[in-house]
Design a protein around this motif. Structure first.
Motif, PDB file in Angstrom:
ATOM      1  N   MET A 172      -9.134   1.762 -19.658  1.00  0.00           N
ATOM      2  CA  MET A 172      -8.511   1.908 -18.237  1.00  0.00           C
ATOM      3  C   MET A 172      -8.321   2.999 -17.547  1.00  0.00           C
ATOM      4  N   TYR A 175     -11.051   3.145 -13.846  1.00  0.00           N
ATOM      5  CA  TYR A 175     -10.415   2.328 -13.030  1.00  0.00           C
ATOM      6  C   TYR A 175      -9.594   3.169 -12.180  1.00  0.00           C
ATOM      7  N   VAL A 176      -8.540   4.068 -13.281  1.00  0.00           N
ATOM      8  CA  VAL A 176      -7.429   4.528 -12.159  1.00  0.00           C
ATOM      9  C   VAL A 176      -7.828   5.589 -11.452  1.00  0.00           C
ATOM     10  N   LEU A 179     -10.500   4.663  -8.416  1.00  0.00           N
ATOM     11  CA  LEU A 179      -9.843   4.083  -7.529  1.00  0.00           C
ATOM     12  C   LEU A 179      -8.752   5.254  -6.465  1.00  0.00           C
TER      13      LEU A 179
ATOM     14  N   ALA B 220     -14.054  -6.087 -12.986  1.00  0.00           N
ATOM     15  CA  ALA B 220     -13.797  -4.959 -12.616  1.00  0.00           C
ATOM     16  C   ALA B 220     -12.468  -4.531 -13.813  1.00  0.00           C
ATOM     17  N   PRO B 265      -0.648   2.749  -0.445  1.00  0.00           N
ATOM     18  CA  PRO B 265      -2.031   1.901  -0.026  1.00  0.00           C
ATOM     19  C   PRO B 265      -2.584   1.108  -0.876  1.00  0.00           C
ATOM     20  N   TYR B 267      -5.299   0.648  -3.397  1.00  0.00           N
ATOM     21  CA  TYR B 267      -5.513   1.708  -4.303  1.00  0.00           C
ATOM     22  C   TYR B 267      -4.885   1.638  -5.085  1.00  0.00           C
ATOM     23  N   PHE B 268      -3.235   2.082  -4.653  1.00  0.00           N
ATOM     24  CA  PHE B 268      -2.149   2.471  -5.913  1.00  0.00           C
ATOM     25  C   PHE B 268      -2.007   0.815  -6.046  1.00  0.00           C
ATOM     26  N   LYS B 270      -3.449  -0.833  -6.797  1.00  0.00           N
ATOM     27  CA  LYS B 270      -4.813  -1.677  -7.883  1.00  0.00           C
ATOM     28  C   LYS B 270      -4.652  -1.369  -8.330  1.00  0.00           C
ATOM     29  N   MET B 271      -4.238  -0.339  -9.134  1.00  0.00           N
ATOM     30  CA  MET B 271      -4.148   0.138 -10.630  1.00  0.00           C
ATOM     31  C   MET B 271      -2.939   0.032 -11.190  1.00  0.00           C
ATOM     32  N   TYR B 274      -3.822  -1.802 -15.192  1.00  0.00           N
ATOM     33  CA  TYR B 274      -4.197  -0.816 -15.597  1.00  0.00           C
ATOM     34  C   TYR B 274      -3.417   0.363 -16.305  1.00  0.00           C
ATOM     35  N   ILE B 275      -2.654   0.756 -15.295  1.00  0.00           N
ATOM     36  CA  ILE B 275      -1.893   1.415 -15.822  1.00  0.00           C
ATOM     37  C   ILE B 275      -0.206   1.190 -16.774  1.00  0.00           C
TER      38      ILE B 275
END
Lengths: 370, 309
Positions: A172, A175-176, A179, B220, B265, B267-268, B270-271, B274-275
């Motif tokens: 994980m 991916y972070v 990005l 992804a 943004p 990109y953040f 999209k995180m 995962y987080i």
């Protein structure tokens, strides 16, 4: 069939071989030493054959394709130095992955740790643009190792204190980190003079690693050689390395012997991530001279195969990273004859498949059941 | 109200591929085999679906092809982990590495091409009139309905049938199951193959319904999120449904925040999935630090009959 069970007796195993009938069974003989060397060779060859079938199904002659790859990777001075250039990040990440595997920690996050290191090294060039070289390069090294180590630590803390499987966390975090890298190269750090190219401004000479002559082979090679020597020495000759080997051999026994496994996991993941971070730094400062979109063709994932192929052995790590560096360069070279470079990814996966199977087959013994 | 219906619809749409993959993973892990090839299997399912649908235009053929390819990959996984007793973690990684390279190779020619709408929607006129329920269930596609049915069937199968009891026995205690006359290895082959087919279907669903065009690495990390979802769901199909929709919602949260005109943004945003995956796993780990995780007791341990004790 003609065997009469004794009345009242328990027949537990109805699949037991009947006497007098010919039957074989497979046994794992753990006393056998691991892979003989030829199993590795045969595994690689079989992977080539299987992928060759797919290539042939696509209407190309696999022999031509492989010849092209071999020629591209090792057939010229340019090819050889390019292969070595690609093998530097593989070697650094591979050592990191191997050292984690020593204590059965499955770090598949080298890709993210690599990106973290590359971002941190670039941060030095963005925020301290005018540092002289003897100061900038060491600072970039420190930053990238710290960032990669932090990324490794983010995997180790959930594993140690929260019983979270490190496979999922490290992946994980890949991916972070990727990005985050996309964010900086498309956003705040984008080169204003770059015609919308997704990359940071070019590094100055002071921010770049020295290269050998006219080639692209850079001083990152020294990092790799030093790291592999340190790895070989510490694992074999230090108390710390001994404890790692003990944990790897039998974690339960190591715990009973008073070794604090949790602390080892934290330290090992910092080192593992730090090495991948250093790989990221050497790639931006040595090869691309800027942080840009898609900087890694999956080095972190290939490093897993490198470590596995090398069986965590230092010499094996060098050989395997050069081999896979060649595979990446060869993958690029087949693009000239109209094939996708993902052929090399496919080959890497297939080689790993056959290595796993081969690793067990080397220990299997066919026995006649009695 | 309107917003919540939209959120729920989005959660179902993006959660369904996760749900199929999680259910497949539960089936495999229930019989004691760690399944880390989900990401690769989903990619292979997606690329197979894309290629067959673009070439044949038939949904039936497409699904058959996806099942065939993922069953083949499942059989490879089974023969390595069950018969050759390889390290299940590395085998799963190899599956993912090989499949992501192979799918990129196969899909190169159709990369980026739009795939026409393939899966028919089930128009239930009698339910469409009902206020809230009609908005959610009135226009779902066939695969989503199949996933609802699958959750119920799998729940009943695992917890209410003797076959399900055998499945759980194989995962918890294969030596005892073997002594009871259950064919451990044969059934493991069956469940690994069946589960792999479901994970392949997850990839096909992702491509045919959710993002209708093939892009290299389009999953992804959804396959890996599915692996985490198996843990959240504690190997239980009904919880899998709730967890999958929760993550489906997170997945679409990014788009929603952007639509609201946020300055953050993309990109953040999209995180987030995962987080949150890591944070939820940490919270679960902390809460269950003194309890069993609910995992099958022999998960990851190869069964070797000759070493039975």
């Amino acid at each position: 069939m003609n065997e009469q069970p004794v009345p009242g007796a328990l027949t537990l195993d109805n699949k037991a071989p009947k006497p007098g009938r010919f039957s074989l069974r497979l046994e794992i003989d753990s006393s056998r030493p691991g892979n003989p060397w030829w199993v590795t060779i045969v595994s690689i060859l079989l992977a080539l054959v299987v992928c060759g079938v797919f290539i042939a199904a696509n209407g190309m002659n696999p022999v031509t394709v492989y010849a092209k790859m071999l020629q591209g990777a090792f057939g010229s001075e340019f090819g050889i130095t390019e292969t070595l250039v690609k093998s530097i990040p593989l070697l650094l990440c591979g050592i990191g992955v191997a050292i984690a595997y020593r204590i059965s920690i499955w770090n598949i996050g080298a890709e993210g740790q690599f990106a973290a290191g590359a971002i941190a090294a670039t941060a030095v060039t963005i925020y301290f643009p005018d540092l002289p070289g003897y100061f900038a390069i060491p600072l970039m090294i420190v930053f990238s190792v710290a960032a990669g180590g932090l990324w490794g630590l983010l995997t180790a803390i959930p594993r140690t204190y929260f019983q979270v499987n490190e496979l999922i966390t490290s992946l994980m975090l890949n991916y972070v980190a990727l990005l985050a890298m996309d964010y900086v190269v498309f956003g705040p750090w984008k080169d204003p003079k770059g015609f919308n190219f997704p990359g940071t401004p070019m590094f100055t000479d002071a921010q770049s690693l020295p290269v050998l002559g006219d080639t692209r082979l850079h001083a990152g090679l020294l990092f790799g050689i030093i790291a592999v020597l340190l790895y070989a020495f510490t694992v074999r000759y230090t108390r710390w390395g001994y404890e790692l080997r003990l944990i790897g051999a039998n974690a339960e026994a190591a715990k009973n012997a008073g070794i604090r496994i949790g602390r080892h996991i934290l330290v090992v993941m910092i080192i593992s991530g730090g090495l991948a971070g250093l790989a990221g730094m050497s790639e931006v400062a040595g090869v691309s001279h800027r942080l840009m979109y898609g900087i890694s063709p999956g080095y972190g994932y290939t490093a897993i195969i490198v470590a596995w192929l090398a069986k965590l052995n230092p010499v094996g790590l060098i050989v395997a990273s050069v081999l896979f560096g060649g595979l990446i360069v060869g993958g690029y070279s087949v693009q000239t004859i109209g094939l996708p470079s993902s052929i090399s990814d496919m080959l890497q996966g297939a080689i790993l498949f056959f290595l796993i199977a081969g690793g067990v087959i080397g220990k299997l013994r066919v026995r006649r059941a009695v | 109200m309107e917003v919540w219906i939209q959120v729920l619809n989005a959660a179902i749409a993006s959660g369904t591929p996760l749900l199929f993959a999680t259910l497949g993973g539960i089936l495999i892990e229930r019989c004691g085999i760690i399944q880390l090839g989900a990401e690769g299997l989903m990619l292979m399912g997606a690329v197979t679906a894309c290629l067959t649908y673009l070439h044949t235009g038939s949904l039936t053929l497409t699904l058959l092809a996806v099942f065939a390819v993922s069953a083949l990959l499942g059989l490879i996984h089974a023969s390595l982990t069950v018969s050759l007793r390889t390290n299940q973690i590395v085998t799963g990684l190899a599956m993912t590495l090989f499949s992501s390279g192979f799918s990129a190779y196969l899909g190169k020619s159709v990369s980026g091409n739009p795939v026409p709408l393939a899966v028919p929607k089930l128009h239930l006129t009698w339910i469409e009139g009902v206020p809230v329920i009609g908005d959610i269930f009135g226009r779902l596609d066939v695969l989503t309905w199949a996933s609802f049915v699958l959750v119920i069937v799998m729940h009943l199968f695992i917890h209410r049938t003797s076959w399900g009891l055998h499945l759980r026995a194989i995962g918890d205690n294969p030596p005892t199951a073997d002594v009871m006359g259950i064919r451990v290895n044969a059934l493991r082959y069956v469940y690994i193959t069946a589960g792999s087919m479901l994970i392949g279907l997850a990839g096909a669903d992702l491509l045919l319904v959710y993002t209708p065009s093939w892009i290299e690495g389009m999953t992804a990390g959804r396959g890996w999120i599915a692996v985490a979802l198996i843990i959240f769901a504690r190997w239980n199909p009904v919880r899998a449904l709730l967890c999958a929709y929760f993550f489906g919602m997170l997945d679409t949260l990014g788009f929603r925040i952007q639509l609201l005109g946020s300055e953050v943004p993309s990109y953040f945003l999209k995180m987030i999935p995962y987080i949150v995956t890591i944070l939820v796993l940490m919270a679960l780990g902390w809460r269950n630090r003194n309890k069993p995780s609910g995992a099958p007791e022999s998960l990851g341990v190869p069964y070797i009959r000759e070493q039975r004790y």
